[in-house]
Structures are given as C-alpha cells and as structure tokens.
Design an enzyme around this catalytic site. Structure first.
Site, PDB file in Angstrom:
ATOM      1  N   LYS A 214      29.795  46.195  24.096  1.00 60.89           N
ATOM      2  CA  LYS A 214      28.562  45.470  23.821  1.00 60.89           C
ATOM      3  C   LYS A 214      28.017  45.763  22.423  1.00 60.89           C
ATOM      4  CE  LYS A 214      27.196  44.366  28.526  1.00 60.89           C
ATOM      5  NZ  LYS A 214      26.211  44.529  29.619  1.00 60.89           N
ATOM      6  N   ARG A 248      31.548  49.377  34.494  1.00 57.75           N
ATOM      7  CA  ARG A 248      32.131  48.030  34.402  1.00 57.75           C
ATOM      8  C   ARG A 248      32.738  47.894  33.012  1.00 57.75           C
ATOM      9  NH1 ARG A 248      30.479  42.997  32.538  1.00 57.75           N
ATOM     10  NH2 ARG A 248      31.192  41.192  33.768  1.00 57.75           N
TER      11      ARG A 248
END
Length: 268
Positions: A214, A248
């Site tokens: 991210k 995740r």
C-alpha cells in the site's frame, strides 16, 4: 475460530490471507487474474506457498476507484469461487460490502465475508452473515478523514461495527477486525494504526492487517507499487509482534517465511 472447514487458533499464531483481485483496476495487480485459468494458476501458487485463506474481490477499492454494479461484480467473482472450491481445499473469503454479491458468493461456496465498510454501508449485510453463520472481517472506514482523537476514534468505529454484528446475532467467535490501513487515514495515521494493532486486539477479537504494497509503504520507501516487498514484510513482522491473527498479502511465500521466523523468536 472456524472458517470453512478449517479451525484457526486465535492465540500465538498468524495466518496468511492470499489476495486474488478479479479487477482490471486494482492498484497492484489489476487485470492479471481475471481469466479463470490465470486465477486458478495464481491460487495454486499461493496455496503451495502457504496461504491459509484466499480473499477474492471483484471491485477495486483503491483511492478513486470506480464502483461497479452488483451484477457485474457477481459475474466476476462467482465463476472463480466455484472453480477454486472445486479444485482446492482452502477457505475462501469474499471481499465485498454488498449483500447481494455476498449472498451470491456464499451460494457459490465462499466461507467468509470481508466487508471494508464494517457492516455500515449495506443494512442487509449483517443479517445475511448471521443467517449464514460464516465468519466476517469488519474493517474500519470513513468517508472523510475527520478524526478528533485518532486511536480512540478508530477503536470506537470498530466497536460500532461489532455492535451492529452482535445486534444482528452474528456470533462473537465469527468476528475479525481490520483497522483499515490505506483507506480513510493520513500517512501518519496509517503508520500509527499499524503500530497500535495491539490496542485493537484488546477489544477481544482476532485482528487482520491488510497493508500489503500500500501507499504508506511507497511513501516511506519512495518506491513504486512493484517494489514494496521489504516494506510489506516489515508490516507483517509488526503484525505478528502485536498479536494479529491474519495478514492479507500479495506475496505469500516471503510472508510465510517472515512469519515463521518472527514467531520462532517471540515464542521461544
């Protein structure tokens, strides 16, 4: 905690949720796995590398994403869920905040619902989860970055999602919490949320961290999305040290090895 046909320990163990994005516009791997053969090949790779759950999503939720119809999302995810269930013995999570999509995914064999709006977007989602008896991951999210006192507000938002779940008669042992890194946070808030994962764990539920590749990592390392492995692994180490039950991730093999080493050290 039971997800699908597998039991997950919520103490002293961190499991891997492998990401399968069936989208043309996901920030990291958009368009790569939309065909069934490509998707199954990628699932096979993730399973062989140590994934414990496969998280399947049909709509990108990156910043500035384009929302798609329920019908289009269902068309993307259902055939892949059916194909994965036929070939692999692994729990499947459906990444959606839409109850109609979740219902279709459950009918196709999904074992868990991963809701990025923490049951606050679609009022039919909580009753659906309760009726189906599947596990759910409830993520913190906001439309605007409008916190007065960030960590207490983050915890309060998650508590609100938990109350919605419990009020709908979702079993407590079916709830997982996700702080929502990369969504309604500033860069500094993203870092703080990762560092304070243990405070979320104190709410009494398993915690999932989804920080893989991210922008918070890209900003710290000044790196393109394709060059964020080391940064992602650093967040995984912190997740294990702060007591997270799930991470995740896109890069399963490397994450599995980092988790094994970190757990060997801290639980020695």
């Amino acid at each position: 905690m039971i997800i699908g046909n597998r039991e997950f320990s919520t103490k002293d163990k961190c499991y891997i949720m492998g990401i399968l994005n069936l989208t043309p516009d996901s920030f990291s791997d958009g368009g790569k796995w939309m065909e069934i053969d490509d998707a199954l090949s990628h699932v096979d790779k993730m399973v062989s590398e140590g994934a414990d759950i496969i998280d399947i999503g049909g709509e990108s939720t990156r910043p500035g994403y384009r929302s798609i119809s329920e019908a289009e999302e269902i068309e993307r995810v259902v055939p892949i869920i059916e194909a994965v269930k036929e070939r692999f013995n692994i729990p499947i999570s459906i990444d959606t905040y839409k109850s109609r999509v979740a219902e279709a995914a459950l009918s196709a064999g999904a074992d868990m619902i991963n809701d990025i709006w923490g049951l606050k977007r679609d009022p039919r989602m909580a009753p659906l989860i309760a009726k189906s008896g599947v596990a759910c991951c409830l993520m913190q999210n906001r439309v605007e970055i409008d916190y007065r006192d960030f960590i207490p507000d983050l915890l309060d938002d998650l508590k609100e999602s938990v109350q919605i779940a419990l009020h709908a008669n979702i079993a407590k042992d079916k709830i997982i919490l996700d702080p929502g890194v990369g969504f309604a946070f500033s860069h500094e808030m993203n870092l703080m949320a990762i560092n304070k994962l243990d405070m979320i764990k104190k709410l009494g539920y398993p915690v999932l961290l989804g920080a893989s590749r991210k922008s918070v990592i890209g900003k710290v390392l000044d790196s393109h999305v394709s060059d964020r492995l080391e940064g992602t692994l650093a967040t995984t180490v912190i997740a294990v040290m702060r007591g997270c039950t799930f991470v995740r991730v896109h890069d399963v093999r490397e994450s599995k090895r980092v988790i094994m080493m970190t757990e060997a050290i801290i639980y020695s």
